[in-house]
Design a protein around this motif. Sequence first.
Motif, mmCIF file in Angstrom:
data_model
loop_
_atom_site.group_PDB
_atom_site.id
_atom_site.type_symbol
_atom_site.label_atom_id
_atom_site.label_comp_id
_atom_site.label_asym_id
_atom_site.label_seq_id
_atom_site.Cartn_x
_atom_site.Cartn_y
_atom_site.Cartn_z
ATOM 1 N N ARG A 82 0.413 8.128 -9.122
ATOM 2 C CA ARG A 82 0.048 6.706 -9.112
ATOM 3 C C ARG A 82 -0.533 6.293 -10.462
ATOM 4 N NH1 ARG A 82 -2.784 6.749 -4.680
ATOM 5 N NH2 ARG A 82 -4.767 7.207 -5.665
ATOM 6 N N ASN A 83 -1.418 7.105 -11.018
ATOM 7 C CA ASN A 83 -2.047 6.762 -12.290
ATOM 8 C C ASN A 83 -1.047 6.777 -13.435
ATOM 9 O OD1 ASN A 83 -3.907 7.961 -14.841
ATOM 10 N ND2 ASN A 83 -4.774 6.259 -13.691
ATOM 11 N N ARG A 98 -0.595 12.716 -5.398
ATOM 12 C CA ARG A 98 -0.353 11.282 -5.213
ATOM 13 C C ARG A 98 -1.162 10.466 -6.231
ATOM 14 N NH1 ARG A 98 1.576 8.803 -0.714
ATOM 15 N NH2 ARG A 98 1.485 10.806 0.366
ATOM 16 N N THR A 99 -2.405 10.853 -6.434
ATOM 17 C CA THR A 99 -3.267 10.155 -7.379
ATOM 18 C C THR A 99 -2.732 10.284 -8.799
ATOM 19 O OG1 THR A 99 -5.218 10.457 -5.989
ATOM 20 C CG2 THR A 99 -5.603 10.029 -8.325
ATOM 21 N N ARG A 100 -2.293 11.493 -9.173
ATOM 22 C CA ARG A 100 -1.760 11.697 -10.519
ATOM 23 C C ARG A 100 -0.511 10.855 -10.753
ATOM 24 N NH1 ARG A 100 -3.075 17.131 -9.383
ATOM 25 N NH2 ARG A 100 -0.900 17.571 -8.800
ATOM 26 N N ILE A 139 -9.726 7.311 -16.859
ATOM 27 C CA ILE A 139 -9.542 8.079 -15.629
ATOM 28 C C ILE A 139 -8.534 9.198 -15.860
ATOM 29 C CG2 ILE A 139 -8.619 7.954 -13.270
ATOM 30 C CD1 ILE A 139 -9.766 5.094 -13.158
ATOM 31 N N ARG A 140 -7.535 8.898 -16.672
ATOM 32 C CA ARG A 140 -6.473 9.881 -16.906
ATOM 33 C C ARG A 140 -6.936 11.042 -17.772
ATOM 34 N NH1 ARG A 140 -0.710 8.050 -19.340
ATOM 35 N NH2 ARG A 140 -0.602 7.044 -17.303
ATOM 36 N N ASN A 146 0.825 -1.210 0.000
ATOM 37 C CA ASN A 146 0.000 0.000 0.000
ATOM 38 C C ASN A 146 0.859 1.260 0.000
ATOM 39 O OD1 ASN A 146 -2.451 -1.332 -0.041
ATOM 40 N ND2 ASN A 146 -2.706 -1.295 2.177
ATOM 41 N N ASP A 151 -3.107 14.524 -1.715
ATOM 42 C CA ASP A 151 -3.847 13.407 -2.311
ATOM 43 C C ASP A 151 -3.942 13.525 -3.822
ATOM 44 O OD1 ASP A 151 -4.222 12.217 0.123
ATOM 45 O OD2 ASP A 151 -6.265 12.965 0.421
ATOM 46 N N ALA A 152 -4.154 14.744 -4.325
ATOM 47 C CA ALA A 152 -4.306 14.923 -5.762
ATOM 48 C C ALA A 152 -3.016 14.591 -6.497
ATOM 49 C CB ALA A 152 -4.744 16.351 -6.072
ATOM 50 N N LEU A 156 -1.013 4.321 -1.888
ATOM 51 C CA LEU A 156 -2.348 4.254 -1.317
ATOM 52 C C LEU A 156 -2.342 4.666 0.144
ATOM 53 C CD1 LEU A 156 -3.395 0.844 -2.888
ATOM 54 C CD2 LEU A 156 -4.100 3.129 -3.639
ATOM 55 N N THR A 194 7.793 11.266 -2.198
ATOM 56 C CA THR A 194 6.327 11.195 -2.239
ATOM 57 C C THR A 194 5.643 11.433 -0.906
ATOM 58 O OG1 THR A 194 6.329 8.794 -1.843
ATOM 59 C CG2 THR A 194 6.453 9.529 -4.151
#
Length: 238
Positions: free
Chosen positions: A89-90, A85-87, A118-119, A57, A82-83, A62, A77
């Motif tokens: 990760r994707n 991190r999400t970008r 999603i991207r 995780n 969160d934003a 995550l 990192t």
Amino acid sequence: MSELHDEVLRLSGVGKTYNPGTPLAQNVLQDIDLRLARGELCALIGPSGSGKSTLLNLIGLLDSPSAGELYLQGRPTRALDDAARTRLRNRAIGFVFQFHHLIPAFSVLDNVLMPLMIRHGKPDAEDRARALELLAAVGLADFAAKKANQISGGQQQRVAIARALVTRPALLLADEPTGNLDTRTAESVFALFRRFNREFGCAVLVVTHDPRLAAQCARTVELVDGRIVRDAANTAAK
């Protein structure tokens, strides 16, 4: 180890504590140092409760470490919001889980395209061509239009692998990806990990309880009680 510019992942002194500063504090991971380079195929093993899922995780962005730093493609990192991190990760990470988490009502092709949707929204012709190429690579070109719930468990896991690779990630994380499959199907699915590891050059970290599959990885990292107790090359790996 490869040169620094080939380094995909680095954990330096990473720890994870739940409920810190309370009587319920639990140190799950301690002083984790780990590097993965481009093109490496590494197994992560250890008994239940050793911290494997927590470590995965953290590596998958995550969750955040309580101590130390995790670098993905050279980027620290821990302080990311969160934003961001999400970008990241994707863009950089692909996931394959024991349970494929496909969307049953979607077609096989649309499930593979999901990370690209999603991207950047509606997939274009290039996206669709890439997804179809991956479906062909996992032997499912003729199943693109079928609903995900109309194919077998082994086929669903192959779709999940294609989905994880459609973004061309630098790092592929697999959490017990063959744990729900029979031996023969598990071997064929794992062969896909080896193939794509070679062809795409992505770093691959596979959590597995199966010693036969771990032995096919070039390297094994063993986790016990939240610490790495072994990190060694598998000389017999193919």
